[in-house]
Design a protein around this motif. Structure first.
Motif, mmCIF file in Angstrom:
data_model
loop_
_atom_site.group_PDB
_atom_site.id
_atom_site.type_symbol
_atom_site.label_atom_id
_atom_site.label_comp_id
_atom_site.label_asym_id
_atom_site.label_seq_id
_atom_site.Cartn_x
_atom_site.Cartn_y
_atom_site.Cartn_z
ATOM 1 N N GLN B 6 25.997 -21.184 -31.253
ATOM 2 C CA GLN B 6 25.763 -21.846 -29.979
ATOM 3 C C GLN B 6 27.113 -22.303 -29.444
ATOM 4 O O GLN B 6 28.046 -22.503 -30.228
ATOM 5 N N PRO B 7 27.240 -22.452 -28.126
ATOM 6 C CA PRO B 7 28.552 -22.844 -27.587
ATOM 7 C C PRO B 7 28.947 -24.229 -28.081
ATOM 8 O O PRO B 7 28.101 -25.091 -28.330
ATOM 9 N N THR B 8 30.226 -24.414 -28.220
ATOM 10 C CA THR B 8 30.746 -25.680 -28.747
ATOM 11 C C THR B 8 30.574 -26.818 -27.746
ATOM 12 O O THR B 8 30.195 -27.925 -28.111
ATOM 13 N N GLU B 9 30.827 -26.513 -26.499
ATOM 14 C CA GLU B 9 30.809 -27.561 -25.479
ATOM 15 C C GLU B 9 30.426 -26.986 -24.127
ATOM 16 O O GLU B 9 30.781 -25.852 -23.813
ATOM 17 N N MET B 10 29.692 -27.774 -23.358
ATOM 18 C CA MET B 10 29.342 -27.380 -21.995
ATOM 19 C C MET B 10 29.452 -28.604 -21.100
ATOM 20 O O MET B 10 29.241 -29.740 -21.548
ATOM 21 N N THR B 11 29.746 -28.347 -19.845
ATOM 22 C CA THR B 11 29.840 -29.425 -18.865
ATOM 23 C C THR B 11 28.916 -29.112 -17.708
ATOM 24 O O THR B 11 28.832 -27.960 -17.266
ATOM 25 N N ALA B 12 28.213 -30.113 -17.211
ATOM 26 C CA ALA B 12 27.308 -29.927 -16.084
ATOM 27 C C ALA B 12 27.320 -31.180 -15.220
ATOM 28 O O ALA B 12 27.823 -32.236 -15.633
ATOM 29 N N THR B 13 26.752 -31.042 -14.044
ATOM 30 C CA THR B 13 26.748 -32.147 -13.092
ATOM 31 C C THR B 13 25.399 -32.837 -13.056
ATOM 32 O O THR B 13 24.347 -32.199 -13.182
ATOM 33 N N GLU B 14 25.428 -34.128 -12.886
ATOM 34 C CA GLU B 14 24.205 -34.915 -12.774
ATOM 35 C C GLU B 14 23.297 -34.327 -11.703
ATOM 36 O O GLU B 14 23.758 -33.979 -10.615
ATOM 37 N N GLY B 15 22.005 -34.174 -12.051
ATOM 38 C CA GLY B 15 21.041 -33.618 -11.113
ATOM 39 C C GLY B 15 20.895 -32.113 -11.185
ATOM 40 O O GLY B 15 19.939 -31.555 -10.648
ATOM 41 N N ALA B 16 21.808 -31.454 -11.844
ATOM 42 C CA ALA B 16 21.793 -29.995 -11.938
ATOM 43 C C ALA B 16 20.935 -29.525 -13.112
ATOM 44 O O ALA B 16 20.228 -30.313 -13.751
#
Lengths: 118, 109
Positions: B6-16
């Motif tokens: 699985q990917p080590t790290e992910m970034t996403a935006t609030e509400g997305a």
């Protein structure tokens, strides 16, 4: 839902002493309990699997004489870290599973014990 | 050998919406779990899939394809409190959990 408790939640001990951590399933019978260790920013590492009334199965690289596991009843397992050293400082987490075959393979986790050896 | 990726790290935006993938190669298969773990806390159960398809539970959904050795966790309407590590784990033929290394999800405002 199934509840697993762990005690103590946090312990600080001196190098060379032993520490006992208790893991209890509060509302179900845990035929199998698992002990994990987790270092900061790392994944869970399974240390050993214990079945009630039998000897624990240790993962490769885990010293069975250093990490003593007892699973004397269907609701209690204990992990004793003997002659603790600073490198044993870690987050120790237990989990418990009911009887496989009754439709539940989920592991229920205790809240963890933060061990600091000075 | 047994392997969970699985990917080590992910970034996403609030509400997305964010999708965390997990691929596995294990000796036998008796189901796949997703757990959430906040920093300094023990993992908490999110989902269990043993049959192919999508399981929806509120804002979280989990999908499984046994033929592809693939699962994903879908998180909708992201909230700041969803910032955590998400662990994929497969129950093998011996009913032992094989753990992935976890995906750290960072939610930005």
């Amino acid at each position: 839902g199934a509840v697993v408790s762990q005690h103590p939640s946090r312990v600080i001990c001196k190098s060379g002493t032993s520490v006992k951590i208790e893991c209890r399933s509060l509302d179900f019978q845990a035929t199998t309990m698992f002990w994990y260790r987790q270092f900061p920013k790392q994944s869970l590492m399974l240390m050993a699997t214990s079945n009630e009334g039998s000897k624990a199965t240790y993962e490769q690289g885990v010293e069975k004489d250093k990490f003593l596991i007892n699973h004397a009843s269907l609701t209690l397992s204990t992990l004793t870290v003997t002659s603790a050293h600073p490198e044993d400082s870690s987050f120790y987490i237990c989990s418990a599973r009911g009887i496989v075959g009754r439709g539940s393979y989920e592991q229920y986790f205790g809240p963890g014990t933060r061990l600091t050896v000075t | 050998g047994q392997n969970i990726d699985q990917p080590t790290e992910m970034t996403a935006t609030e509400g997305a919406i964010v999708q965390i993938n997990c691929t596995y190669q294990t000796s036998g298969f008796n189901g796949l779990f997703w757990y959430q773990q906040h920093a300094g806390e023990a993992p908490t159960f999110l989902s269990y899939n043993v049959l192919d398809g999508l399981e929806e539970k509120g804002r979280f959904s989990s999908f499984l394809s046994r033929s592809k050795g693939y699962s994903y966790l879908l998180l909708k309407e992201l909230q700041m409190k969803d910032s955590a590590s998400y662990l994929c784990a497969v129950l093998d033929s011996n009913y032992q959990l094989i753990w992935g290394a976890g995906t750290k999800l960072i939610i930005k405002p």
